[in-house]
Motif scaffolding. Structure first.
Motif, mmCIF file in Angstrom:
data_model
loop_
_atom_site.group_PDB
_atom_site.id
_atom_site.type_symbol
_atom_site.label_atom_id
_atom_site.label_comp_id
_atom_site.label_asym_id
_atom_site.label_seq_id
_atom_site.Cartn_x
_atom_site.Cartn_y
_atom_site.Cartn_z
ATOM 1 N N VAL A 16 41.969 43.875 25.897
ATOM 2 C CA VAL A 16 42.047 42.430 26.003
ATOM 3 C C VAL A 16 43.373 42.255 25.307
ATOM 4 C CG1 VAL A 16 41.439 40.209 25.002
ATOM 5 C CG2 VAL A 16 39.800 41.988 25.638
ATOM 6 N N ALA A 17 44.553 41.943 26.291
ATOM 7 C CA ALA A 17 45.887 42.215 25.759
ATOM 8 C C ALA A 17 46.254 40.843 25.234
ATOM 9 C CB ALA A 17 46.850 42.229 27.095
ATOM 10 N N LEU A 127 40.392 35.599 39.158
ATOM 11 C CA LEU A 127 41.848 36.337 39.268
ATOM 12 C C LEU A 127 42.837 35.028 39.621
ATOM 13 C CD1 LEU A 127 41.525 39.335 41.303
ATOM 14 C CD2 LEU A 127 41.909 39.215 38.749
ATOM 15 N N LEU A 128 43.843 35.133 38.934
ATOM 16 C CA LEU A 128 44.852 33.950 39.095
ATOM 17 C C LEU A 128 46.108 34.508 39.962
ATOM 18 C CD1 LEU A 128 45.339 32.530 35.493
ATOM 19 C CD2 LEU A 128 45.127 31.186 37.571
ATOM 20 N N SER A 129 46.098 35.643 40.271
ATOM 21 C CA SER A 129 47.110 36.292 41.217
ATOM 22 C C SER A 129 46.862 37.637 41.589
ATOM 23 C CB SER A 129 48.590 36.602 40.435
ATOM 24 O OG SER A 129 48.217 37.174 39.178
ATOM 25 N N ASP A 143 44.871 45.768 36.224
ATOM 26 C CA ASP A 143 45.441 44.856 35.488
ATOM 27 C C ASP A 143 45.016 43.426 35.957
ATOM 28 O OD1 ASP A 143 46.817 46.529 33.483
ATOM 29 O OD2 ASP A 143 48.458 46.876 35.015
ATOM 30 N N ALA A 144 44.573 42.587 35.248
ATOM 31 C CA ALA A 144 44.192 41.362 35.804
ATOM 32 C C ALA A 144 44.641 40.218 34.871
ATOM 33 C CB ALA A 144 42.601 41.370 35.859
ATOM 34 N N LEU A 156 43.554 34.558 30.392
ATOM 35 C CA LEU A 156 43.579 36.080 29.616
ATOM 36 C C LEU A 156 43.977 36.927 30.369
ATOM 37 C CD1 LEU A 156 39.874 36.353 28.319
ATOM 38 C CD2 LEU A 156 41.822 36.037 27.244
ATOM 39 N N PHE A 157 44.645 37.806 29.738
ATOM 40 C CA PHE A 157 45.201 38.855 30.436
ATOM 41 C C PHE A 157 44.716 40.138 30.024
ATOM 42 C CE2 PHE A 157 48.536 35.650 30.579
ATOM 43 C CZ PHE A 157 49.137 35.859 31.691
#
Length: 169
Positions: A16-17, A127-129, A143-144, A156-157
């Protein structure tokens, strides 16, 4: 401690970045933390006080037979004297990670870095991208950037890594 013969085949690492543009729950800010759930396992980040763009950079490890299921991320605002407030949730399906793991085996990848699969945002994910499942250094990683649901704002990243037992030796 795992029992002999439990059939552990790998470790799922969830990083959880950070969070971005999280919702306000305490007058002008929030004290966010994240609960990560997969199957019957749960882990929690530390609380970051008075912050709407927290950086956790916390890694949690889950022993599993294979990377299957859905990881659920629940964001809360910590409160000292009452129940913690919900600040949205997101989820990530591990199917692309499982498929990329099979592809890595089929291609017999052992060294270098390879993009194995693209995962695009759709109605069935958070997902946003576009995200990519890559293989590097014995790990299949995704990576999400996730949009939180049931909340007015927030992202959240996260990074999900699958390390097979044969690569851990």
């Amino acid at each position: 401690m795992e029992e002999a013969g439990s059939g552990r085949c790998g470790v799922l690492k969830v990083v959880v970045a950070r969070g971005w543009n999280l919702a306000v729950r305490d007058f002008t800010s929030s004290d966010p933390y994240v609960i990560v759930r997969i199957a019957d396992m749960t882990a929690k980040t530390k609380v970051i006080n008075s912050c709407l763009n927290p950086v956790w950079n916390e890694e949690m490890a889950f022993s599993m037979k294979e990377p299957v299921g859905v990881i659920k991320f629940e964001v809360f605002d910590w409160d000292r004297f009452k129940y913690d407030d919900k600040m949205g949730h997101a989820f990530l399906d591990l199917l692309p990670v499982a498929a990329a793991t099979k592809l890595r085996r089929a291609l017999r990848l052992t060294v270098g870095e390879t993009k194995l699969r693209k995962v695009a945002p759709d109605a069935d994910n958070c997902l946003l991208s576009d995200s990519f499942v890559t293989y590097a250094d014995g790990e299949v990683a995704l990576d999400a950037r996730l949009r939180l649901r049931n909340v007015e704002s927030g992202e959240l990243f996260v990074t999900v890594k699958w390390i097979e037992a044969d690569n851990a030796k």
